[in-house]
Design a protein around this motif. Structure first.
Motif, PDB file in Angstrom:
ATOM      1  N   PHE A  91     -12.278  16.048  -3.006  1.00  0.00           N
ATOM      2  CA  PHE A  91     -14.048  16.885  -3.305  1.00  0.00           C
ATOM      3  C   PHE A  91     -14.480  15.482  -4.075  1.00  0.00           C
ATOM      4  O   PHE A  91     -15.994  15.069  -3.222  1.00  0.00           O
ATOM      5  N   THR A  92     -14.325  14.758  -4.604  1.00  0.00           N
ATOM      6  CA  THR A  92     -15.023  13.627  -4.684  1.00  0.00           C
ATOM      7  C   THR A  92     -15.263  12.403  -4.841  1.00  0.00           C
ATOM      8  O   THR A  92     -16.261  12.010  -4.709  1.00  0.00           O
ATOM      9  N   ALA A  93     -14.624  12.576  -2.892  1.00  0.00           N
ATOM     10  CA  ALA A  93     -15.044  11.596  -3.063  1.00  0.00           C
ATOM     11  C   ALA A  93     -15.742  11.833  -1.189  1.00  0.00           C
ATOM     12  O   ALA A  93     -16.440  10.685  -1.051  1.00  0.00           O
ATOM     13  N   SER A  94     -16.338  13.112  -1.144  1.00  0.00           N
ATOM     14  CA  SER A  94     -16.727  13.385   0.016  1.00  0.00           C
ATOM     15  C   SER A  94     -18.101  13.473  -0.722  1.00  0.00           C
ATOM     16  O   SER A  94     -18.799  13.046  -1.680  1.00  0.00           O
ATOM     17  N   PRO A  95     -19.883  12.953   0.729  1.00  0.00           N
ATOM     18  CA  PRO A  95     -20.546  13.106  -0.236  1.00  0.00           C
ATOM     19  C   PRO A  95     -21.800  14.175  -0.402  1.00  0.00           C
ATOM     20  O   PRO A  95     -21.043  15.171   0.378  1.00  0.00           O
ATOM     21  N   LEU A  96     -22.816  14.026  -0.915  1.00  0.00           N
ATOM     22  CA  LEU A  96     -23.305  15.503  -1.434  1.00  0.00           C
ATOM     23  C   LEU A  96     -23.924  16.034  -0.138  1.00  0.00           C
ATOM     24  O   LEU A  96     -24.564  15.207   0.891  1.00  0.00           O
ATOM     25  N   HIS A  97     -24.048  17.617  -0.681  1.00  0.00           N
ATOM     26  CA  HIS A  97     -24.932  18.014   0.817  1.00  0.00           C
ATOM     27  C   HIS A  97     -26.489  18.977   0.691  1.00  0.00           C
ATOM     28  O   HIS A  97     -26.471  18.679  -0.773  1.00  0.00           O
TER      29      HIS A  97
ATOM     30  N   ASN B 213     -19.150  21.170  -0.540  1.00  0.00           N
ATOM     31  CA  ASN B 213     -19.416  19.762  -0.233  1.00  0.00           C
ATOM     32  C   ASN B 213     -19.393  19.301  -2.034  1.00  0.00           C
ATOM     33  O   ASN B 213     -19.776  18.284  -2.944  1.00  0.00           O
ATOM     34  N   ASN B 214     -20.561  20.287  -2.270  1.00  0.00           N
ATOM     35  CA  ASN B 214     -21.225  20.190  -4.063  1.00  0.00           C
ATOM     36  C   ASN B 214     -20.612  20.244  -4.647  1.00  0.00           C
ATOM     37  O   ASN B 214     -20.994  20.013  -6.840  1.00  0.00           O
ATOM     38  N   ILE B 215     -20.410  21.396  -5.131  1.00  0.00           N
ATOM     39  CA  ILE B 215     -19.663  22.886  -6.210  1.00  0.00           C
ATOM     40  C   ILE B 215     -18.067  22.872  -5.095  1.00  0.00           C
ATOM     41  O   ILE B 215     -17.530  23.559  -4.408  1.00  0.00           O
ATOM     42  N   PHE B 216     -17.254  22.036  -7.114  1.00  0.00           N
ATOM     43  CA  PHE B 216     -15.681  22.706  -6.760  1.00  0.00           C
ATOM     44  C   PHE B 216     -15.198  23.662  -7.728  1.00  0.00           C
ATOM     45  O   PHE B 216     -15.726  22.660  -8.748  1.00  0.00           O
TER      46      PHE B 216
ATOM     47  N   ALA C  27     -22.259  10.373 -12.011  1.00  0.00           N
ATOM     48  CA  ALA C  27     -22.123  11.289 -10.524  1.00  0.00           C
ATOM     49  C   ALA C  27     -21.760  12.825 -10.564  1.00  0.00           C
ATOM     50  O   ALA C  27     -22.196  13.439  -9.136  1.00  0.00           O
ATOM     51  N   ILE C  28     -20.776  13.179 -11.324  1.00  0.00           N
ATOM     52  CA  ILE C  28     -20.276  14.432 -11.491  1.00  0.00           C
ATOM     53  C   ILE C  28     -20.029  15.179 -12.621  1.00  0.00           C
ATOM     54  O   ILE C  28     -20.242  14.388 -13.614  1.00  0.00           O
TER      55      ILE C  28
ATOM     56  N   GLY D 265     -30.626  20.612  -9.390  1.00  0.00           N
ATOM     57  CA  GLY D 265     -31.932  20.035  -9.499  1.00  0.00           C
ATOM     58  C   GLY D 265     -31.428  18.630  -9.666  1.00  0.00           C
ATOM     59  O   GLY D 265     -32.835  17.978  -8.494  1.00  0.00           O
ATOM     60  N   TYR D 266     -30.850  18.057 -10.113  1.00  0.00           N
ATOM     61  CA  TYR D 266     -30.355  15.936  -9.878  1.00  0.00           C
ATOM     62  C   TYR D 266     -29.715  15.367  -8.936  1.00  0.00           C
ATOM     63  O   TYR D 266     -29.419  14.539  -9.233  1.00  0.00           O
ATOM     64  N   ARG D 267     -29.227  16.133  -8.146  1.00  0.00           N
ATOM     65  CA  ARG D 267     -28.122  16.246  -6.584  1.00  0.00           C
ATOM     66  C   ARG D 267     -26.513  15.581  -7.716  1.00  0.00           C
ATOM     67  O   ARG D 267     -26.716  14.454  -6.753  1.00  0.00           O
ATOM     68  N   LYS D 268     -26.407  16.558  -8.281  1.00  0.00           N
ATOM     69  CA  LYS D 268     -24.867  15.822  -8.994  1.00  0.00           C
ATOM     70  C   LYS D 268     -23.925  16.975  -7.988  1.00  0.00           C
ATOM     71  O   LYS D 268     -23.983  18.016  -8.038  1.00  0.00           O
ATOM     72  N   LYS D 269     -23.289  16.384  -8.422  1.00  0.00           N
ATOM     73  CA  LYS D 269     -21.270  16.788  -7.296  1.00  0.00           C
ATOM     74  C   LYS D 269     -21.593  17.884  -8.600  1.00  0.00           C
ATOM     75  O   LYS D 269     -21.652  17.517 -10.161  1.00  0.00           O
ATOM     76  N   LEU D 270     -20.568  18.804  -9.091  1.00  0.00           N
ATOM     77  CA  LEU D 270     -19.688  19.748 -10.481  1.00  0.00           C
ATOM     78  C   LEU D 270     -18.381  20.367 -10.122  1.00  0.00           C
ATOM     79  O   LEU D 270     -18.502  20.948  -8.805  1.00  0.00           O
ATOM     80  N   ILE D 271     -18.015  20.180 -10.844  1.00  0.00           N
ATOM     81  CA  ILE D 271     -16.616  21.003 -10.927  1.00  0.00           C
ATOM     82  C   ILE D 271     -16.844  21.304 -12.193  1.00  0.00           C
ATOM     83  O   ILE D 271     -17.386  21.527 -13.192  1.00  0.00           O
ATOM     84  N   THR D 272     -16.792  23.388 -11.610  1.00  0.00           N
ATOM     85  CA  THR D 272     -16.967  23.926 -12.105  1.00  0.00           C
ATOM     86  C   THR D 272     -15.445  24.931 -12.656  1.00  0.00           C
ATOM     87  O   THR D 272     -15.236  25.441 -11.437  1.00  0.00           O
TER      88      THR D 272
END
Length: 342
Positions: free
Chosen positions: A303-309, A287-290, A244-245, A266-273
């Motif tokens: 962030f991990t609990a919120s929906p993908l935008h 919402n997608n990138i932390f 998921a992330i 591209g694969y509709r995943k969240k990202l922590i960077t």
């Protein structure tokens, strides 16, 4: 209509060149994979092999071996070009492993010339500098390189788009794989500890070629798995799409965005960077990138609990391999890919 013939080469890193070849064929190219021929090419003769080794040992000269192997490789490639009825395009990814003579031969035999994409920081592979003038266009992914060398062109990495309709089920929360890098080891361990404490399922791998006992002094979290060898790019993408992330830790070697950022897109995943440069790109959304500073976890649980935008369709198209290859080869129509100002 005859498919265009493209000669391409990429480093033999965990089967990356085979994955790119597959995606090129998906987009309608007839492919001559130079990397496959290079891996099976030797010297013109045993005497030439001995001479190249002597030059390397006595004079620290690696160029002679590159040139002599290039002569044999050129004969093989000439036959493949003739068999294909000519060459339309030539794409190199990190071409420093080839001689200028071979690159020049390929460029002269390609209807639309030859281009190179340097997918790592230029200073990490200085052997590329004498070859830069051999290409019609030369692309970099790091805005710092773009600023320092005005004649290079901007691009980014991409995500592979040949099987987007086959989305596997998500089986883990967070995924990362990477080679041990002392500059980011403490951050990887700290984030793994935090994610574990939050009850998230982690799938984290570190490629460590020394003794495991030494590694555990650095990576104390038992959920961080140690590997002697990297997995293939195909397996890596499979694991990324099952998470998921995705986790991304920037290297001190460059500021350009890694493949992980575009896989997440591209694969509709969240990202922590830890790469703060990502905030300058048009696909950034909080919402997608932390963007983590390596120390403070404030806001990460939310962030991990919120929906993908969901982003506009043209953004996903822009960073797909399909658009990337058309932009690199200057095939219309395509969206231009730029880098942020530094």
């Amino acid at each position: 209509m005859k498919s265009p013939t493209l000669l391409f080469s990429a480093p033999d890193i965990a089967g990356l060149h085979l994955l790119i070849e597959h995606n090129l064929r998906h987009h309608g190219f007839n492919v001559i994979n130079l990397a496959e021929y290079r891996l099976n090419t030797g010297y013109p003769s045993p005497a030439k092999h001995f001479y190249a080794k002597w030059r390397k040992v006595v004079h620290r000269d690696k160029a002679t071996a590159k040139r002599l192997k290039g002569q044999v490789l050129q004969q093989k490639i000439a036959a493949q070009i003739q068999k294909a009825g000519g060459l339309d395009y030539a794409l190199f990814i990190s071409a420093e492993q080839y001689s200028s003579d071979l690159i020049r031969f390929i460029r002269q035999n390609s209807r639309h010339g030859a281009v190179n994409y340097q997918f790592d920081g230029l200073h990490r592979f200085p052997n590329i500098f004498p070859l830069m003038g051999e290409f019609d266009r030369f692309y970099v992914f790091d805005a710092q390189d773009r600023k320092q060398y005005p004649n290079v062109l901007p691009t980014t990495n991409f995500y592979f788009d040949y099987n987007l309709n086959r989305q596997p089920a998500v089986t883990t929360d967070c995924y990362f794989i990477g080679i041990h890098d002392p500059s980011r080891a403490a951050m990887i361990n700290a984030l793994a500890d935090y994610l574990t404490q939050q009850g998230l399922r982690t799938d984290i791998y570190i490629i460590w070629k020394k003794k495991e006992r030494q590694a555990r002094a650095v990576y104390s979290n038992p959920r961080i798995r140690l590997m002697k060898q990297p997995i293939s790019f195909v397996e890596n993408l499979k694991k990324a799409r099952q998470s998921a992330i995705l986790l991304d830790f920037v290297s001190d070697a460059h500021q350009g965005l890694s493949y992980r950022a575009f896989e997440a897109l591209g694969y509709r995943k969240k990202l922590i960077t830890t790469n703060a440069e990502i905030k300058k790109y048009d696909f950034y959304h909080p919402n997608n990138i932390f963007v983590w500073d390596g120390e403070n976890f404030n806001g990460l649980a939310e962030f991990t609990a919120s929906p993908l935008h969901e982003l506009p369709p043209e953004i996903y198209e822009k960073y797909s391999f399909g658009n990337w290859i058309k932009y690199i080869l200057d095939i219309e129509p395509h969206q231009k890919i730029t880098l942020p100002e530094t």
